[in-house]
Write a protein that holds these residues in place. Sequence first.
Motif, mmCIF file in Angstrom:
data_model
loop_
_atom_site.group_PDB
_atom_site.id
_atom_site.type_symbol
_atom_site.label_atom_id
_atom_site.label_comp_id
_atom_site.label_asym_id
_atom_site.label_seq_id
_atom_site.Cartn_x
_atom_site.Cartn_y
_atom_site.Cartn_z
ATOM 1 N N TYR A 62 0.799 -1.223 0.000
ATOM 2 C CA TYR A 62 0.000 0.000 0.000
ATOM 3 C C TYR A 62 0.833 1.275 0.000
ATOM 4 C CZ TYR A 62 -4.170 -2.676 -0.135
ATOM 5 O OH TYR A 62 -5.158 -3.523 -0.572
ATOM 6 N N PRO A 64 2.051 3.991 -2.246
ATOM 7 C CA PRO A 64 1.570 4.401 -3.572
ATOM 8 C C PRO A 64 2.572 4.199 -4.705
ATOM 9 C CG PRO A 64 0.963 6.024 -1.921
ATOM 10 C CD PRO A 64 1.859 5.034 -1.239
ATOM 11 N N GLU A 65 3.842 4.549 -4.483
ATOM 12 C CA GLU A 65 4.829 4.417 -5.562
ATOM 13 C C GLU A 65 5.080 2.956 -5.942
ATOM 14 O OE1 GLU A 65 7.140 5.020 -1.681
ATOM 15 O OE2 GLU A 65 5.371 5.878 -2.607
ATOM 16 N N LYS A 67 2.715 0.413 -5.271
ATOM 17 C CA LYS A 67 1.439 -0.104 -5.768
ATOM 18 C C LYS A 67 1.230 0.264 -7.232
ATOM 19 C CE LYS A 67 -3.466 -0.503 -4.905
ATOM 20 N NZ LYS A 67 -4.621 -0.172 -4.106
ATOM 21 N N ASN A 68 1.617 1.455 -7.623
ATOM 22 C CA ASN A 68 1.465 1.868 -9.022
ATOM 23 C C ASN A 68 2.293 1.008 -9.976
ATOM 24 O OD1 ASN A 68 -0.366 3.905 -8.453
ATOM 25 N ND2 ASN A 68 1.235 5.431 -8.170
ATOM 26 N N GLN A 69 3.372 0.440 -9.491
ATOM 27 C CA GLN A 69 4.220 -0.434 -10.316
ATOM 28 C C GLN A 69 3.686 -1.856 -10.399
ATOM 29 O OE1 GLN A 69 8.535 -0.503 -9.462
ATOM 30 N NE2 GLN A 69 8.109 1.174 -8.058
ATOM 31 N N ASP A 71 0.461 -3.268 -9.218
ATOM 32 C CA ASP A 71 -0.974 -3.545 -9.332
ATOM 33 C C ASP A 71 -1.351 -3.730 -10.806
ATOM 34 O OD1 ASP A 71 -3.777 -3.531 -9.349
ATOM 35 O OD2 ASP A 71 -3.924 -1.922 -7.870
ATOM 36 N N GLU A 73 -4.111 -3.525 -12.204
ATOM 37 C CA GLU A 73 -5.114 -2.561 -12.664
ATOM 38 C C GLU A 73 -4.527 -1.168 -12.881
ATOM 39 O OE1 GLU A 73 -8.576 -2.721 -10.174
ATOM 40 O OE2 GLU A 73 -9.023 -4.779 -10.767
ATOM 41 N N LYS A 74 -3.329 -0.932 -12.379
ATOM 42 C CA LYS A 74 -2.681 0.369 -12.534
ATOM 43 C C LYS A 74 -1.532 0.331 -13.531
ATOM 44 C CE LYS A 74 -3.737 1.960 -7.867
ATOM 45 N NZ LYS A 74 -4.509 3.145 -8.159
ATOM 46 N N ASN A 75 -1.037 -0.858 -13.828
ATOM 47 C CA ASN A 75 0.132 -0.979 -14.690
ATOM 48 C C ASN A 75 0.047 -2.275 -15.504
ATOM 49 O OD1 ASN A 75 2.665 -1.253 -15.834
ATOM 50 N ND2 ASN A 75 3.787 -0.912 -13.935
ATOM 51 N N GLY A 78 2.231 -4.897 -14.289
ATOM 52 C CA GLY A 78 2.037 -5.304 -12.899
ATOM 53 C C GLY A 78 1.920 -6.811 -12.758
ATOM 54 N N TYR A 82 -4.912 -7.183 -6.655
ATOM 55 C CA TYR A 82 -5.409 -6.745 -5.351
ATOM 56 C C TYR A 82 -6.874 -7.159 -5.220
ATOM 57 C CZ TYR A 82 -1.330 -3.803 -4.410
ATOM 58 O OH TYR A 82 -0.070 -3.343 -4.143
#
Length: 112
Positions: A62, A64-65, A67-69, A71, A73-75, A78, A82
């Motif tokens: 959790y 942010p820097e 998780k962005n790598q 996850d 759904e964000k990358n 990834g 989650y």
Amino acid sequence: MEKLIVNLENVVIALPEDKVIIEKSEYEALKKRDTKGRYMSMTELLDLLSVSRPWLMENVLYKPEIKNQIDIEKNPQGFVKYPHSQGGKYLFLASKTKEFFESHFKEIMLDV
């Protein structure tokens, strides 16, 4: 005396039936292939890393820097799914998860 010479010409070393000798590079490739396409649960990851669940959540999952790598759904690169609700399951792509923790050990531990 500068050298000790031992003649092993007639020495035979017998390996047990359940053992083989392979090149280190082949061994490493087999280990890597073992995790390819395999998923890990949170419990397996915690066992692998020898950390507590709260520590992993706070210092890795959790942040942010990070998780962005990681996850999915964000990358698109990834490797962590989650959960969508509390109590849901995390899934980790084993090969990329191990690679991530190997290559980011210093960064993660310096921030702790």
